[in-house]
Design a protein around this motif. Structure first.
Motif, PDB file in Angstrom:
ATOM      1  N   ARG A   1       0.828  -1.207   0.000  1.00 34.74           N
ATOM      2  CA  ARG A   1       0.000   0.000   0.000  1.00 34.74           C
ATOM      3  C   ARG A   1       0.863   1.258   0.000  1.00 34.74           C
ATOM      4  O   ARG A   1       2.030   1.262   0.373  1.00 34.74           O
ATOM      5  CB  ARG A   1      -0.917   0.035   1.228  1.00 34.74           C
ATOM      6  N   ILE A   2       0.222   2.351  -0.424  1.00 32.45           N
ATOM      7  CA  ILE A   2       0.844   3.672  -0.434  1.00 32.45           C
ATOM      8  C   ILE A   2       0.036   4.577   0.489  1.00 32.45           C
ATOM      9  O   ILE A   2      -1.176   4.751   0.301  1.00 32.45           O
ATOM     10  CB  ILE A   2       0.876   4.247  -1.864  1.00 32.45           C
ATOM     11  N   HIS A   3       0.703   5.143   1.495  1.00 28.18           N
ATOM     12  CA  HIS A   3       0.049   6.037   2.446  1.00 28.18           C
ATOM     13  C   HIS A   3       0.320   7.503   2.125  1.00 28.18           C
ATOM     14  O   HIS A   3      -0.414   8.387   2.574  1.00 28.18           O
ATOM     15  CB  HIS A   3       0.507   5.725   3.876  1.00 28.18           C
ATOM     16  N   LYS A   4       1.386   7.765   1.370  1.00 22.70           N
ATOM     17  CA  LYS A   4       1.707   9.124   0.914  1.00 22.70           C
ATOM     18  C   LYS A   4       2.497   9.010  -0.378  1.00 22.70           C
ATOM     19  O   LYS A   4       3.187   8.010  -0.616  1.00 22.70           O
ATOM     20  CB  LYS A   4       2.511   9.884   1.971  1.00 22.70           C
ATOM     21  N   ASN A   5       2.396  10.020  -1.223  1.00 20.31           N
ATOM     22  CA  ASN A   5       3.109   9.993  -2.491  1.00 20.31           C
ATOM     23  C   ASN A   5       4.600  10.210  -2.278  1.00 20.31           C
ATOM     24  O   ASN A   5       5.021  10.889  -1.332  1.00 20.31           O
ATOM     25  CB  ASN A   5       2.563  11.072  -3.433  1.00 20.31           C
ATOM     26  N   GLY A   6       5.393   9.615  -3.167  1.00 20.12           N
ATOM     27  CA  GLY A   6       6.840   9.764  -3.050  1.00 20.12           C
ATOM     28  C   GLY A   6       7.586   8.740  -3.878  1.00 20.12           C
ATOM     29  O   GLY A   6       7.076   8.209  -4.863  1.00 20.12           O
ATOM     30  N   GLY A   7       8.833   8.431  -3.447  1.00 24.72           N
ATOM     31  CA  GLY A   7       9.669   7.471  -4.141  1.00 24.72           C
ATOM     32  C   GLY A   7       9.272   6.044  -3.798  1.00 24.72           C
ATOM     33  O   GLY A   7       8.297   5.806  -3.070  1.00 24.72           O
ATOM     34  N   PRO A   8      10.036   5.074  -4.288  1.00 18.82           N
ATOM     35  CA  PRO A   8       9.705   3.672  -4.028  1.00 18.82           C
ATOM     36  C   PRO A   8       9.617   3.320  -2.544  1.00 18.82           C
ATOM     37  O   PRO A   8       8.934   2.362  -2.177  1.00 18.82           O
ATOM     38  CB  PRO A   8      10.858   2.917  -4.712  1.00 18.82           C
ATOM     39  N   GLU A   9      10.275   4.120  -1.719  1.00 21.99           N
ATOM     40  CA  GLU A   9      10.268   3.828  -0.278  1.00 21.99           C
ATOM     41  C   GLU A   9       8.885   3.968   0.349  1.00 21.99           C
ATOM     42  O   GLU A   9       8.647   3.465   1.458  1.00 21.99           O
ATOM     43  CB  GLU A   9      11.264   4.746   0.455  1.00 21.99           C
TER      44      GLU A   9
END
Length: 324
Positions: free
Chosen positions: A6-14
């Motif tokens: 899941r993604i909780h905030k936009n950004g890099g692969p981390e």
């Protein structure tokens, strides 16, 4: 509870977080799938970074996959437990199980593996609309395919060759030249070492190409327009190097009254009928052996961040998949 990314905030692969989620039972018009393989695509990175906005946060990343039906919701008549299914649909792909609108899944033929399907539903159906709908490639067509060793590129080169086109491909490294040749390119240009527009003019004797299929974006614009004959078409379908900015409409007139389009797969498979027709054409060319689906690397689901890192760094060729 099942594993998902899941993604909780936009950004890099981390920002790709491996965690447990509750999938629940299928609702009205839904099926529940146990996934055997999940595809990894550039569009996944666009949603991760926020280039393409997600409906809400958090969300499960991933846009394609294949598996078997393990539960059927109310009102679903065309699916039963045990059916093989494949799909492409924004979000919820990177998971061991998922819910899917029943009308967005397609029956997966027995002669195509789950891994092949996960590596080809988005890229293969993209190729199908590009070559058969956006600009109809025929015997004798001359086409330029950027990123010929990439996921869409390898499928598109094979399919265009199968249709009788003269295929010119571009790649970004010497190592990818042989890959491009092996999938049907008649001519291959390393755009990091050569002026690809100049080489296209040389290769074609000044006649240029009927169409340029450009999934690269910023790095290949506006030079792609110099590769197209008058009244030809520039098809910009991706942004692997970043989006094209400040598009100058007047260039189309200057370069020979060119056509330009920015299509997306989802417009071409909006209806159930379009989806099934597109998928079946893809299954036919893959099933016949005319187009092979190259799975260059398989990652564990928990390693989704590494998979996207490698994809963005151009370290991959063909399709890459995740195994839950």
């Amino acid at each position: 509870m099942v594993a998902a990314v899941r993604i909780h905030k936009n950004g890099g692969p981390e920002v790709l977080t491996y965690e447990e989620i509750e999938v629940g039972a299928p609702g009205e018009g839904q099926i529940k799938i146990k996934q055997h393989a999940c595809g990894v695509n550039f569009i996944d990175t666009y949603f991760r970074t926020g280039l393409y906005p997600a409906p809400s946060l958090p969300f499960v990343n991933g846009s394609e996959g294949a598996g078997e039906v393990i539960a059927v919701g109310p009102g679903v008549k065309d699916w039963k437990v045990g059916d093989r299914v494949a799909y492409t649909l924004a979000h919820n792909g990177y998971a061991a199980e998922r819910l899917l609108p029943a009308d967005r899944g397609v029956k997966l033929p027995d002669n195509i593996s789950y891994e092949q399907a996960a590596g080809m539903m988005l890229k293969g159906m993209t190729t199908r609309y590009l070559l058969r709908k956006t600009f109809r490639v025929e015997k004798g067509s001359r086409v330029l395919i950027h990123a010929a060793a990439g996921g869409v590129g390898q499928i598109a080169c094979q399919w265009a060759n199968h249709l009788g086109a003269e295929v010119i491909g571009t790649v970004g490294s010497k190592a990818k030249i042989e890959i491009a040749k092996s999938v049907g390119c008649h001519h291959v240009i390393n755009y990091n070492e050569e002026d690809f527009a100049k080489r296209v003019k040389e290769i074609t004797g000044g006649k240029l190409c009927d169409v340029v299929y450009d999934g690269v974006g910023a790095a290949t614009y506006p030079a792609s327009l110099d590769c197209i004959r008058p009244l030809g078409m520039w098809v910009s379908f991706g942004n692997a190097s970043g989006p094209v900015k400040d598009f100058n409409l007047g260039l189309l007139a200057q370069k020979g009254s060119l056509f330009a389009t920015r299509p997306t797969l989802f417009s071409y498979i909006a209806s159930r009928e379009q989806l099934v027709e597109t998928a079946n054409d893809l299954f036919d060319v893959v099933g016949s052996g005319a187009v092979k689906i190259p799975i260059s690397k398989t990652y564990a689901l928990k390693d989704a961040a590494q998979a996207q890192t490698d994809l963005e760094a151009r370290k991959t060729t063909g399709s890459i998949i995740l195994k839950p």
